[in-house]
Write a protein that holds these residues in place. Structure first.
Motif, PDB file in Angstrom:
ATOM      1  N   PHE A  96       0.816  -1.206   0.000  1.00  0.00           N
ATOM      2  CA  PHE A  96       0.000   0.000   0.000  1.00  0.00           C
ATOM      3  C   PHE A  96       0.855   1.263   0.000  1.00  0.00           C
ATOM      4  O   PHE A  96       0.525   2.228  -0.683  1.00  0.00           O
ATOM      5  N   ASP A  97       1.940   1.281   0.739  1.00  0.00           N
ATOM      6  CA  ASP A  97       2.803   2.467   0.744  1.00  0.00           C
ATOM      7  C   ASP A  97       3.409   2.708  -0.641  1.00  0.00           C
ATOM      8  O   ASP A  97       3.481   3.847  -1.101  1.00  0.00           O
ATOM      9  N   LEU A  98       3.839   1.644  -1.317  1.00  0.00           N
ATOM     10  CA  LEU A  98       4.395   1.803  -2.653  1.00  0.00           C
ATOM     11  C   LEU A  98       3.322   2.291  -3.626  1.00  0.00           C
ATOM     12  O   LEU A  98       3.583   3.150  -4.472  1.00  0.00           O
ATOM     13  N   PHE A  99       2.114   1.783  -3.510  1.00  0.00           N
ATOM     14  CA  PHE A  99       1.026   2.238  -4.368  1.00  0.00           C
ATOM     15  C   PHE A  99       0.738   3.723  -4.128  1.00  0.00           C
ATOM     16  O   PHE A  99       0.549   4.492  -5.078  1.00  0.00           O
ATOM     17  N   ILE A 100       0.744   4.139  -2.877  1.00  0.00           N
ATOM     18  CA  ILE A 100       0.532   5.554  -2.557  1.00  0.00           C
ATOM     19  C   ILE A 100       1.690   6.392  -3.101  1.00  0.00           C
ATOM     20  O   ILE A 100       1.476   7.484  -3.643  1.00  0.00           O
ATOM     21  N   GLY A 101       2.914   5.907  -2.991  1.00  0.00           N
ATOM     22  CA  GLY A 101       4.053   6.619  -3.561  1.00  0.00           C
ATOM     23  C   GLY A 101       3.912   6.779  -5.061  1.00  0.00           C
ATOM     24  O   GLY A 101       4.221   7.838  -5.625  1.00  0.00           O
TER      25      GLY A 101
END
Length: 153
Positions: A96-101
């Motif tokens: 999820f953090d990579l997707f948000i990035g």
């Protein structure tokens, strides 16, 4: 394959995605690699691990994800005391953090923010996802308002 190996693989995938996002040219191939090789594989690892824990195929006899007790104690007892549960939870954060990035980078490009401005926000998102997202939401608001056409009353 043990949970330590899965943990290492997920961290390498996420780190690779973040390095591409911050340093690689912003081209369609780069975004596709981050989306499918980074986020997509992390999601696949999560689904396989979560399903395997839930079904009892992975760590048989060990704790399984809580289906009814979503309290702090329930999560600690049923999910995060289990090494597999911890790795699967961590994989959830990484995906999820990579997707948000990825969204921040695309949104920043669309709104004309230079990569020099984006880089620290992406690094903060990498280290503390919701903090980086909050900073981005605050910084992007004026640019988003300028980009919207005015509605006449």
């Amino acid at each position: 394959m043990g949970w330590d190996t899965v943990f290492s693989i997920t961290n390498i995938l996420a780190l690779g995605g973040w390095l591409l996002l911050i340093f690689a040219p912003r081209k369609a191939l780069t975004f596709s690699a981050i989306t499918y090789i980074g986020v997509g594989l992390l999601c696949l690892i999560y689904v396989i691990g979560f399903s395997g824990l839930l079904a009892g195929f992975l760590d048989p006899g060990g704790p399984s994800p809580p289906l009814g007790d979503y309290s702090v104690t329930g999560l600690q007892t049923a999910m995060f005391k289990n090494p597999g549960g911890t790795v699967i939870g961590w994989t959830h954060y990484l995906a999820f953090d990579l997707f948000i990035g990825l969204w921040i980078a695309r949104d920043g490009d669309a709104k004309g923010f230079s990569r020099i401005w984006q880089a620290p926000i992406l690094l903060i998102t990498f280290m503390a996802g919701p903090l980086g997202l909050l900073i981005w939401l605050i910084l992007r608001e004026p640019a988003a308002r300028r980009a919207q056409p005015r509605v006449k009353k």
